[in-house]
Write a protein that holds these residues in place. Structure first.
Motif, mmCIF file in Angstrom:
data_model
loop_
_atom_site.group_PDB
_atom_site.id
_atom_site.type_symbol
_atom_site.label_atom_id
_atom_site.label_comp_id
_atom_site.label_asym_id
_atom_site.label_seq_id
_atom_site.Cartn_x
_atom_site.Cartn_y
_atom_site.Cartn_z
ATOM 1 N N PRO A 149 -57.279 56.873 59.884
ATOM 2 C CA PRO A 149 -56.826 55.643 60.547
ATOM 3 C C PRO A 149 -57.955 55.118 61.442
ATOM 4 O O PRO A 149 -58.645 55.896 62.094
ATOM 5 C CB PRO A 149 -55.627 56.113 61.393
ATOM 6 C CG PRO A 149 -55.207 57.393 60.788
ATOM 7 C CD PRO A 149 -56.457 58.029 60.265
ATOM 8 N N LEU B 129 -56.502 51.600 57.604
ATOM 9 C CA LEU B 129 -56.798 52.903 57.004
ATOM 10 C C LEU B 129 -58.163 52.815 56.328
ATOM 11 O O LEU B 129 -58.380 51.937 55.479
ATOM 12 C CB LEU B 129 -55.715 53.258 55.970
ATOM 13 C CG LEU B 129 -55.857 54.630 55.303
ATOM 14 C CD1 LEU B 129 -55.648 55.756 56.314
ATOM 15 C CD2 LEU B 129 -54.862 54.769 54.152
ATOM 16 N N THR C 152 -53.742 47.206 58.501
ATOM 17 C CA THR C 152 -52.286 47.405 58.564
ATOM 18 C C THR C 152 -51.641 46.597 59.691
ATOM 19 O O THR C 152 -50.460 46.268 59.618
ATOM 20 C CB THR C 152 -51.956 48.892 58.783
ATOM 21 O OG1 THR C 152 -52.673 49.371 59.923
ATOM 22 C CG2 THR C 152 -52.333 49.709 57.548
ATOM 23 N N LEU D 281 -51.477 53.703 62.296
ATOM 24 C CA LEU D 281 -51.644 52.468 61.516
ATOM 25 C C LEU D 281 -50.881 51.293 62.122
ATOM 26 O O LEU D 281 -51.241 50.135 61.903
ATOM 27 C CB LEU D 281 -51.185 52.691 60.069
ATOM 28 C CG LEU D 281 -52.013 53.691 59.253
ATOM 29 C CD1 LEU D 281 -51.489 53.786 57.828
ATOM 30 C CD2 LEU D 281 -53.485 53.313 59.241
ATOM 31 N N LEU E 181 -48.275 53.811 51.956
ATOM 32 C CA LEU E 181 -49.719 53.588 51.860
ATOM 33 C C LEU E 181 -50.467 54.919 51.975
ATOM 34 O O LEU E 181 -51.376 55.222 51.202
ATOM 35 C CB LEU E 181 -50.165 52.624 52.969
ATOM 36 C CG LEU E 181 -51.679 52.485 53.194
ATOM 37 C CD1 LEU E 181 -52.350 51.890 51.956
ATOM 38 C CD2 LEU E 181 -51.963 51.616 54.420
ATOM 39 N N LEU E 182 -50.061 55.720 52.952
ATOM 40 C CA LEU E 182 -50.717 57.019 53.138
ATOM 41 C C LEU E 182 -50.490 57.927 51.935
ATOM 42 O O LEU E 182 -51.401 58.627 51.479
ATOM 43 C CB LEU E 182 -50.189 57.699 54.415
ATOM 44 C CG LEU E 182 -50.610 57.045 55.734
ATOM 45 C CD1 LEU E 182 -49.798 57.594 56.891
ATOM 46 C CD2 LEU E 182 -52.105 57.277 55.976
ATOM 47 N N ARG F 47 -55.934 47.395 63.373
ATOM 48 C CA ARG F 47 -55.703 48.772 62.916
ATOM 49 C C ARG F 47 -55.743 48.799 61.402
ATOM 50 O O ARG F 47 -55.383 47.809 60.753
ATOM 51 C CB ARG F 47 -54.345 49.293 63.390
ATOM 52 C CG ARG F 47 -54.277 49.476 64.882
ATOM 53 C CD ARG F 47 -52.916 49.938 65.362
ATOM 54 N NE ARG F 47 -52.983 50.150 66.799
ATOM 55 C CZ ARG F 47 -53.413 51.281 67.358
ATOM 56 N NH1 ARG F 47 -53.761 52.303 66.606
ATOM 57 N NH2 ARG F 47 -53.470 51.398 68.670
ATOM 58 N N GLU G 90 -43.539 51.408 54.565
ATOM 59 C CA GLU G 90 -44.772 50.800 54.046
ATOM 60 C C GLU G 90 -45.996 51.628 54.452
ATOM 61 O O GLU G 90 -46.876 51.895 53.630
ATOM 62 C CB GLU G 90 -44.913 49.370 54.577
ATOM 63 C CG GLU G 90 -46.116 48.651 53.964
ATOM 64 C CD GLU G 90 -46.410 47.310 54.630
ATOM 65 O OE1 GLU G 90 -45.578 46.863 55.436
ATOM 66 O OE2 GLU G 90 -47.475 46.738 54.338
ATOM 67 N N MET G 91 -46.037 52.060 55.707
ATOM 68 C CA MET G 91 -47.187 52.841 56.184
ATOM 69 C C MET G 91 -47.229 54.209 55.517
ATOM 70 O O MET G 91 -48.283 54.673 55.062
ATOM 71 C CB MET G 91 -47.122 53.012 57.713
ATOM 72 C CG MET G 91 -47.251 51.732 58.495
ATOM 73 S SD MET G 91 -48.771 50.859 58.113
ATOM 74 C CE MET G 91 -48.143 49.272 57.617
ATOM 75 N N LYS H 126 -50.510 59.762 61.472
ATOM 76 C CA LYS H 126 -51.393 58.765 60.846
ATOM 77 C C LYS H 126 -50.632 57.452 60.678
ATOM 78 O O LYS H 126 -51.190 56.365 60.870
ATOM 79 C CB LYS H 126 -51.885 59.268 59.492
ATOM 80 C CG LYS H 126 -53.078 60.216 59.560
ATOM 81 C CD LYS H 126 -53.613 60.482 58.158
ATOM 82 C CE LYS H 126 -54.986 61.131 58.191
ATOM 83 N NZ LYS H 126 -54.984 62.511 58.630
ATOM 84 N N THR I 96 -52.691 57.208 48.942
ATOM 85 C CA THR I 96 -54.138 57.339 49.125
ATOM 86 C C THR I 96 -54.490 58.787 49.464
ATOM 87 O O THR I 96 -53.639 59.684 49.357
ATOM 88 C CB THR I 96 -54.633 56.364 50.225
ATOM 89 O OG1 THR I 96 -53.815 56.518 51.395
ATOM 90 C CG2 THR I 96 -54.535 54.916 49.755
ATOM 91 N N SER I 97 -55.716 59.016 49.879
ATOM 92 C CA SER I 97 -56.189 60.393 50.039
ATOM 93 C C SER I 97 -55.362 61.250 51.017
ATOM 94 O O SER I 97 -55.182 62.448 50.755
ATOM 95 C CB SER I 97 -57.658 60.404 50.443
ATOM 96 O OG SER I 97 -57.889 59.610 51.574
ATOM 97 N N PRO I 98 -54.820 60.701 52.114
ATOM 98 C CA PRO I 98 -53.983 61.570 52.967
ATOM 99 C C PRO I 98 -52.760 62.117 52.235
ATOM 100 O O PRO I 98 -52.326 63.241 52.493
ATOM 101 C CB PRO I 98 -53.567 60.631 54.110
ATOM 102 C CG PRO I 98 -54.647 59.604 54.174
ATOM 103 C CD PRO I 98 -55.046 59.375 52.749
#
Lengths: 113, 282
Positions: free
Chosen positions: A103, A97, A52, B64, B79-80, A95, B75-76, B60, B83-85
């Motif tokens: 993270p 995921l 990221t 990132l 992304l989270l 950094r 965007e972050m 989280k 996905t699994s989070p």
């Protein structure tokens, strides 16, 4: 007892954390000495990761974000172009995921003579 | 000094474990033992879990990017969420929301809340080291482990409330006796489940004693042993005395439950450090 445990947990954070760093190999290698500034850095991870943010820090310059380009999916290998900033020590901080939802972060460095 | 983000991440994860497991456990115990005054506890723990789940998700995002901008970066967060989070957060919102709804619906809602408890606990099967192994048997062990922990934590506050109310002492004796009987089956299985998960995570005695992860796990095991000692005292001394109508046993049991809370919090804190800040042995 609770306070003692809290202090122990915090000291553990202070000493060791290095939260999850599954980096297997890099080029240049961590601690390497190079004759010229490499045009790219590569990172190989043990498990899939989605990068990221990657920053390069050089003693004489402000930190620079490396361009991830289209490398924005989960993978184990990444190659990122590096802008030369002259001789000296470079620190690459990354950094991302992890595939387990954690993270991840880590860093490596090399010196250009 | 530890990084402020690390401390915030561990504290939030601790609050998440406490909120989800205690809310789920209170509902499980309310259904099993037909408890009367549990709604305030369940709602309080569920709201704690909801806030912690949201904050944990945002932190989280910050992890990132490496700064606070990640907490609101589309965007972050996208992304989270994809996905699994994000899956885990969805289960937590749904599960804890159902617990709050069920608690507000009165006696009819208790089963709604129990379903919510199941969803909230299930959320932990989508993130973390065990989930990443993609092994159904290990997933089942993890869910049993968490459900059993929730059951244990869930009885603490309601039982303490009963033993500190003089008029409720006969009821407290019944509940503590019944809990002890169920726990005598669940706790050995819980220990086996914890041992199994630890074996798969750590892998060797060398890693157990020679890595930060292994040493933290050993500290957690030591705390669990302390908790077992307190639980044994409750089951073998205070609960039987309470059944005989000994009112002094109620005071001892209340003190023991307070100590259990302290040890449980220490165990959850150790788990939060293990799951957020330490690398698995390689």
């Amino acid at each position: 007892m609770k306070h003692h445990f809290l202090a122990a947990a915090l000291s553990l954070l202070a000493t060791g954390v290095l939260a999850h760093s599954p980096l297997k190999a890099t080029t240049p290698a961590d601690g390497a000495v190079a004759g010229a500034v490499p045009t790219e850095v590569t990172m190989t991870f043990m498990r899939d990761i989605r990068l990221t943010r990657v920053q390069a820090t050089h003693a004489d310059h402000d930190p620079v974000d490396l361009d991830l380009g289209d490398q924005t999916s989960f993978a184990t290998g990444f190659a990122l172009p590096l802008e030369g900033m002259g001789p000296g020590t470079y620190v690459i901080e990354w950094r991302g995921l992890g595939d387990d939802g954690h993270p991840l972060t880590g860093r490596f460095g090399f010196t250009v003579e | 000094m530890p990084d402020l983000w690390d401390v915030a991440t561990v504290a939030t994860q601790f609050a998440l474990y406490l909120g989800v497991l205690a809310a789920a456990g209170v509902m499980l115990c309310a259904a099993l033992f037909r408890l009367d005054r549990y709604r305030g506890l369940a709602v309080g723990f569920a709201l704690t879990g909801l806030v912690a789940a949201g904050l944990s998700f945002a932190l989280k995002g910050a992890a990132l990017t490496g700064d606070a901008s990640g907490m609101t970066d589309p965007e972050m967060l996208g992304l989270l969420w994809d996905t699994s989070p994000g899956v885990a957060l969805g289960y937590r919102i749904a599960g804890l929301g159902l617990i709050v709804l069920g608690a507000c619906l009165g006696q009819v809602g208790i089963w709604v809340a129990v379903v919510g408890a199941g969803l909230a606990v299930w959320s932990f099967n989508h993130v973390g080291h065990i989930a990443a192994r993609d092994d159904l048997a290990l997933d089942a062990v993890l869910i049993f482990h968490l459900a059993a922990v929730a059951f244990w934590i869930g009885i603490l506050a309601p039982l303490r409330r009963l033993v500190t109310t003089r008029m409720d002492l006969p009821r407290a004796a019944d509940v503590s006796h019944l809990f002890g009987r169920i726990a005598s089956l669940v706790v050995p299985a819980l220990i086996v489940a914890g041992g199994t998960l630890s074996y798969y995570l750590v892998g060797s005695v060398d890693a157990l004693v020679g890595t930060g992860y292994g040493q933290s796990l050993l500290a957690k095991v030591g705390l669990v042993a302390l908790l077992l000692g307190l639980a044994a005292a409750n089951k073998l001394r205070f609960a039987p005395a309470l059944m005989r109508g000994d009112e002094r046993a109620a005071a001892h049991l209340a003190t023991s439950i307070t100590l259990e809370w302290a040890v449980v919090c220490a165990i959850l804190l150790a788990t939060a450090v293990l799951t957020t800040s330490l690398s698995l042995p390689t």
